[in-house]
Design a protein around this motif. Structure first.
Motif, PDB file in Angstrom:
ATOM      1  N   PRO A  30       0.780  -1.243   0.000  1.00  0.00           N
ATOM      2  CA  PRO A  30       0.000   0.000   0.000  1.00  0.00           C
ATOM      3  C   PRO A  30       0.812   1.293   0.000  1.00  0.00           C
ATOM      4  O   PRO A  30       0.448   2.255  -0.667  1.00  0.00           O
ATOM      5  N   TYR A  31       1.946   1.301   0.702  1.00  0.00           N
ATOM      6  CA  TYR A  31       2.719   2.536   0.857  1.00  0.00           C
ATOM      7  C   TYR A  31       3.729   2.754  -0.276  1.00  0.00           C
ATOM      8  O   TYR A  31       4.345   3.808  -0.361  1.00  0.00           O
ATOM      9  N   PHE A  32       3.927   1.760  -1.163  1.00  0.00           N
ATOM     10  CA  PHE A  32       4.952   1.880  -2.197  1.00  0.00           C
ATOM     11  C   PHE A  32       4.589   2.927  -3.245  1.00  0.00           C
ATOM     12  O   PHE A  32       5.458   3.554  -3.847  1.00  0.00           O
ATOM     13  N   PHE A  33       3.307   3.130  -3.482  1.00  0.00           N
ATOM     14  CA  PHE A  33       2.851   4.145  -4.426  1.00  0.00           C
ATOM     15  C   PHE A  33       3.432   5.504  -4.046  1.00  0.00           C
ATOM     16  O   PHE A  33       3.949   6.236  -4.886  1.00  0.00           O
ATOM     17  N   ASN A  34       3.374   5.823  -2.753  1.00  0.00           N
ATOM     18  CA  ASN A  34       3.885   7.102  -2.256  1.00  0.00           C
ATOM     19  C   ASN A  34       5.403   7.176  -2.383  1.00  0.00           C
ATOM     20  O   ASN A  34       5.962   8.197  -2.776  1.00  0.00           O
ATOM     21  N   ILE A  35       6.094   6.083  -2.049  1.00  0.00           N
ATOM     22  CA  ILE A  35       7.558   6.053  -2.130  1.00  0.00           C
ATOM     23  C   ILE A  35       8.024   6.212  -3.579  1.00  0.00           C
ATOM     24  O   ILE A  35       8.916   7.001  -3.886  1.00  0.00           O
ATOM     25  N   LEU A  36       7.403   5.461  -4.483  1.00  0.00           N
ATOM     26  CA  LEU A  36       7.833   5.416  -5.876  1.00  0.00           C
ATOM     27  C   LEU A  36       7.545   6.709  -6.623  1.00  0.00           C
ATOM     28  O   LEU A  36       8.397   7.237  -7.346  1.00  0.00           O
ATOM     29  N   LEU A  37       6.336   7.244  -6.428  1.00  0.00           N
ATOM     30  CA  LEU A  37       5.903   8.386  -7.226  1.00  0.00           C
ATOM     31  C   LEU A  37       5.941   9.710  -6.480  1.00  0.00           C
ATOM     32  O   LEU A  37       5.739  10.767  -7.071  1.00  0.00           O
ATOM     33  N   ASN A  38       6.163   9.648  -5.173  1.00  0.00           N
ATOM     34  CA  ASN A  38       6.199  10.858  -4.348  1.00  0.00           C
ATOM     35  C   ASN A  38       4.903  11.666  -4.500  1.00  0.00           C
ATOM     36  O   ASN A  38       4.917  12.890  -4.659  1.00  0.00           O
ATOM     37  N   ILE A  39       3.790  10.940  -4.513  1.00  0.00           N
ATOM     38  CA  ILE A  39       2.464  11.544  -4.635  1.00  0.00           C
ATOM     39  C   ILE A  39       1.645  11.134  -3.419  1.00  0.00           C
ATOM     40  O   ILE A  39       1.706   9.985  -2.974  1.00  0.00           O
TER      41      ILE A  39
ATOM     42  N   GLU B 163      17.330   3.591  -1.468  1.00  0.00           N
ATOM     43  CA  GLU B 163      17.630   2.807  -0.272  1.00  0.00           C
ATOM     44  C   GLU B 163      17.208   3.544   0.998  1.00  0.00           C
ATOM     45  O   GLU B 163      17.135   2.963   2.069  1.00  0.00           O
ATOM     46  N   LYS B 164      16.951   4.845   0.872  1.00  0.00           N
ATOM     47  CA  LYS B 164      16.585   5.640   2.046  1.00  0.00           C
ATOM     48  C   LYS B 164      15.082   5.649   2.229  1.00  0.00           C
ATOM     49  O   LYS B 164      14.350   6.241   1.443  1.00  0.00           O
ATOM     50  N   ILE B 165      14.626   4.971   3.247  1.00  0.00           N
ATOM     51  CA  ILE B 165      13.204   4.935   3.572  1.00  0.00           C
ATOM     52  C   ILE B 165      12.993   5.804   4.807  1.00  0.00           C
ATOM     53  O   ILE B 165      13.684   5.659   5.809  1.00  0.00           O
ATOM     54  N   SER B 166      12.044   6.715   4.724  1.00  0.00           N
ATOM     55  CA  SER B 166      11.831   7.646   5.833  1.00  0.00           C
ATOM     56  C   SER B 166      11.269   6.927   7.057  1.00  0.00           C
ATOM     57  O   SER B 166      10.739   5.822   6.960  1.00  0.00           O
ATOM     58  N   SER B 167      11.387   7.581   8.197  1.00  0.00           N
ATOM     59  CA  SER B 167      10.863   7.001   9.436  1.00  0.00           C
ATOM     60  C   SER B 167       9.354   6.837   9.348  1.00  0.00           C
ATOM     61  O   SER B 167       8.787   5.905   9.930  1.00  0.00           O
ATOM     62  N   ASP B 168       8.674   7.722   8.613  1.00  0.00           N
ATOM     63  CA  ASP B 168       7.226   7.593   8.436  1.00  0.00           C
ATOM     64  C   ASP B 168       6.872   6.323   7.684  1.00  0.00           C
ATOM     65  O   ASP B 168       5.934   5.612   8.035  1.00  0.00           O
ATOM     66  N   HIS B 169       7.628   6.023   6.620  1.00  0.00           N
ATOM     67  CA  HIS B 169       7.367   4.802   5.861  1.00  0.00           C
ATOM     68  C   HIS B 169       7.588   3.567   6.742  1.00  0.00           C
ATOM     69  O   HIS B 169       6.819   2.601   6.675  1.00  0.00           O
ATOM     70  N   ALA B 170       8.628   3.603   7.544  1.00  0.00           N
ATOM     71  CA  ALA B 170       8.899   2.481   8.447  1.00  0.00           C
ATOM     72  C   ALA B 170       7.768   2.314   9.450  1.00  0.00           C
ATOM     73  O   ALA B 170       7.364   1.184   9.776  1.00  0.00           O
TER      74      ALA B 170
ATOM     75  N   ILE C 216       4.536   3.282   9.034  1.00  0.00           N
ATOM     76  CA  ILE C 216       3.339   2.791   8.344  1.00  0.00           C
ATOM     77  C   ILE C 216       3.471   1.295   8.056  1.00  0.00           C
ATOM     78  O   ILE C 216       2.512   0.540   8.211  1.00  0.00           O
ATOM     79  N   LYS C 217       4.664   0.872   7.649  1.00  0.00           N
ATOM     80  CA  LYS C 217       4.881  -0.554   7.396  1.00  0.00           C
ATOM     81  C   LYS C 217       4.688  -1.372   8.675  1.00  0.00           C
ATOM     82  O   LYS C 217       4.058  -2.442   8.652  1.00  0.00           O
ATOM     83  N   ALA C 218       5.196  -0.877   9.807  1.00  0.00           N
ATOM     84  CA  ALA C 218       5.053  -1.595  11.081  1.00  0.00           C
ATOM     85  C   ALA C 218       3.585  -1.699  11.493  1.00  0.00           C
ATOM     86  O   ALA C 218       3.131  -2.752  11.964  1.00  0.00           O
ATOM     87  N   VAL C 219       2.831  -0.605  11.295  1.00  0.00           N
ATOM     88  CA  VAL C 219       1.402  -0.631  11.632  1.00  0.00           C
ATOM     89  C   VAL C 219       0.660  -1.596  10.707  1.00  0.00           C
ATOM     90  O   VAL C 219      -0.203  -2.357  11.139  1.00  0.00           O
ATOM     91  N   GLN C 220       1.024  -1.576   9.429  1.00  0.00           N
ATOM     92  CA  GLN C 220       0.395  -2.494   8.480  1.00  0.00           C
ATOM     93  C   GLN C 220       0.616  -3.949   8.902  1.00  0.00           C
ATOM     94  O   GLN C 220      -0.305  -4.765   8.897  1.00  0.00           O
ATOM     95  N   GLN C 221       1.855  -4.278   9.277  1.00  0.00           N
ATOM     96  CA  GLN C 221       2.164  -5.651   9.688  1.00  0.00           C
ATOM     97  C   GLN C 221       1.390  -6.042  10.939  1.00  0.00           C
ATOM     98  O   GLN C 221       0.919  -7.183  11.066  1.00  0.00           O
ATOM     99  N   LEU C 222       1.232  -5.111  11.868  1.00  0.00           N
ATOM    100  CA  LEU C 222       0.448  -5.365  13.072  1.00  0.00           C
ATOM    101  C   LEU C 222      -1.003  -5.660  12.714  1.00  0.00           C
ATOM    102  O   LEU C 222      -1.611  -6.610  13.240  1.00  0.00           O
ATOM    103  N   MET C 223      -1.557  -4.878  11.801  1.00  0.00           N
ATOM    104  CA  MET C 223      -2.951  -5.055  11.412  1.00  0.00           C
ATOM    105  C   MET C 223      -3.160  -6.356  10.642  1.00  0.00           C
ATOM    106  O   MET C 223      -4.168  -7.039  10.818  1.00  0.00           O
ATOM    107  N   LEU C 224      -2.204  -6.707   9.799  1.00  0.00           N
ATOM    108  CA  LEU C 224      -2.292  -7.981   9.082  1.00  0.00           C
ATOM    109  C   LEU C 224      -2.220  -9.164  10.055  1.00  0.00           C
ATOM    110  O   LEU C 224      -2.940 -10.156   9.908  1.00  0.00           O
ATOM    111  N   LYS C 225      -1.338  -9.045  11.027  1.00  0.00           N
ATOM    112  CA  LYS C 225      -1.182 -10.111  12.027  1.00  0.00           C
ATOM    113  C   LYS C 225      -2.481 -10.373  12.770  1.00  0.00           C
ATOM    114  O   LYS C 225      -2.822 -11.530  13.069  1.00  0.00           O
ATOM    115  N   HIS C 226      -3.228  -9.306  13.047  1.00  0.00           N
ATOM    116  CA  HIS C 226      -4.478  -9.429  13.797  1.00  0.00           C
ATOM    117  C   HIS C 226      -5.705  -9.429  12.890  1.00  0.00           C
ATOM    118  O   HIS C 226      -6.819  -9.185  13.360  1.00  0.00           O
ATOM    119  N   LYS C 227      -5.488  -9.703  11.598  1.00  0.00           N
ATOM    120  CA  LYS C 227      -6.584  -9.827  10.627  1.00  0.00           C
ATOM    121  C   LYS C 227      -7.475  -8.593  10.590  1.00  0.00           C
ATOM    122  O   LYS C 227      -8.686  -8.681  10.369  1.00  0.00           O
TER     123      LYS C 227
END
Length: 267
Positions: A86-95, A145-152, A154-165
């Motif tokens: 979900p968050y790659f769109f923002n990273i790739l296109l900066n939109i 290679e530089k991923i912002s702290s915000d992206h990290a 969002i990814k952590a929250v996404q993984q938490l939500m996936l883990k708990h369905k």
């Protein structure tokens, strides 16, 4: 055909999909939300969307779908879909993902001619697995290679939500992130295009779909909906119709499920 990305890209790309139609018949396709965005590469301009059948670019990025989107493919085609995390769109296109929600954006408007060789390879009938390998190299080279702290975050929250369905409360997210509900909502909308609550409901819906695929005929929709975390069956059916445009039983009867969020509709 669905192909997993190389391990080093799995945090950014969920999977690649190759579709083709060798005949002259029309195909009615439906893309519905699974919380992902993505890129469609095609060898033709025979793809249309909407009741008025507006032509879409042969290669385009699609923003976070608010609901389902129908396409009509007229005649033969070869198509590769790159389904993003979900968050790659923002990273790739900066939109902002919120601003791109429900949008179709021509790839030429953003990456100019960089994706043209992949379209030409499709047109030439090159082995799709080879094209997908080349696409993986392209994204590896393109990705910073530089991923912002915000992206990290969002990814952590996404993984938490996936883990708990998808069943994570606002309070739990506040404790996990240290941010207020509204502050986290703004970050989620910018990077994913959805609020955490909306994203959680999509995760829960796809958890139900997975349960339904694994179930036998004796298991009821009501029982499976409870197992997926729904408080009642009516809530499930409402989500199903909103996101997919079908009831659970209609979805079950759909024969050609091309991917987790892509189906062919029969008229």
């Amino acid at each position: 055909m669905q192909i997993a990305p190389p391990k080093h890209l799995s945090s950014y790309i969920r999977h690649f999909i190759f579709l083709e139609n060798a005949g002259d018949d029309c195909k009615n396709l439906r893309l519905f939300t699974d919380g992902s965005t993505g890129l469609i590469l095609s060898d033709s301009q025979n793809l249309y969307t909407g009741v008025s059948e507006n032509p879409v670019p042969s290669s385009f990025f699609y923003g976070q779908p608010g609901k389902f989107k129908d396409f009509t493919a007229k005649g033969s085609f070869s198509m590769i879909a790159v389904v993003f995390q979900p968050y790659f769109f923002n990273i790739l296109l900066n939109i902002s993902a919120k601003e791109a929600k429900d949008q179709i954006i021509s790839a030429e408007d953003i990456l100019k001619s960089e994706l043209l060789p992949f379209q030409e390879s499709l047109l030439a009938g090159k082995n799709p697995k080879v094209i997908i390998t080349e696409l993986a190299h392209f994204f590896t080279k393109f990705l910073s290679e530089k991923i912002s702290s915000d992206h990290a975050l969002i990814k952590a929250v996404q993984q938490l939500m996936l883990k708990h369905k998808g069943s994570v409360s606002s309070k739990e997210l506040e404790q996990f992130t240290g941010y207020s509900e509204r502050h986290l909502e703004r970050k989620f909308e910018n990077y994913i295009g959805l609020t955490p609550k909306k994203y959680g409901s999509i995760i829960r819906l796809h958890h139900f779909i997975n349960l339904m695929k694994k179930s036998n005929e004796s298991e009821s929709i009501a029982g499976l909906s409870y197992d997926a975390g729904y408080t009642d069956q009516s809530h499930l059916i409402k989500d199903f119709k909103s996101y997919i445009g079908l009831t659970p039983k209609q979805y079950q009867k759909t024969e050609n499920k091309l991917a987790v969020n892509f189906i062919e509709l029969r008229k």
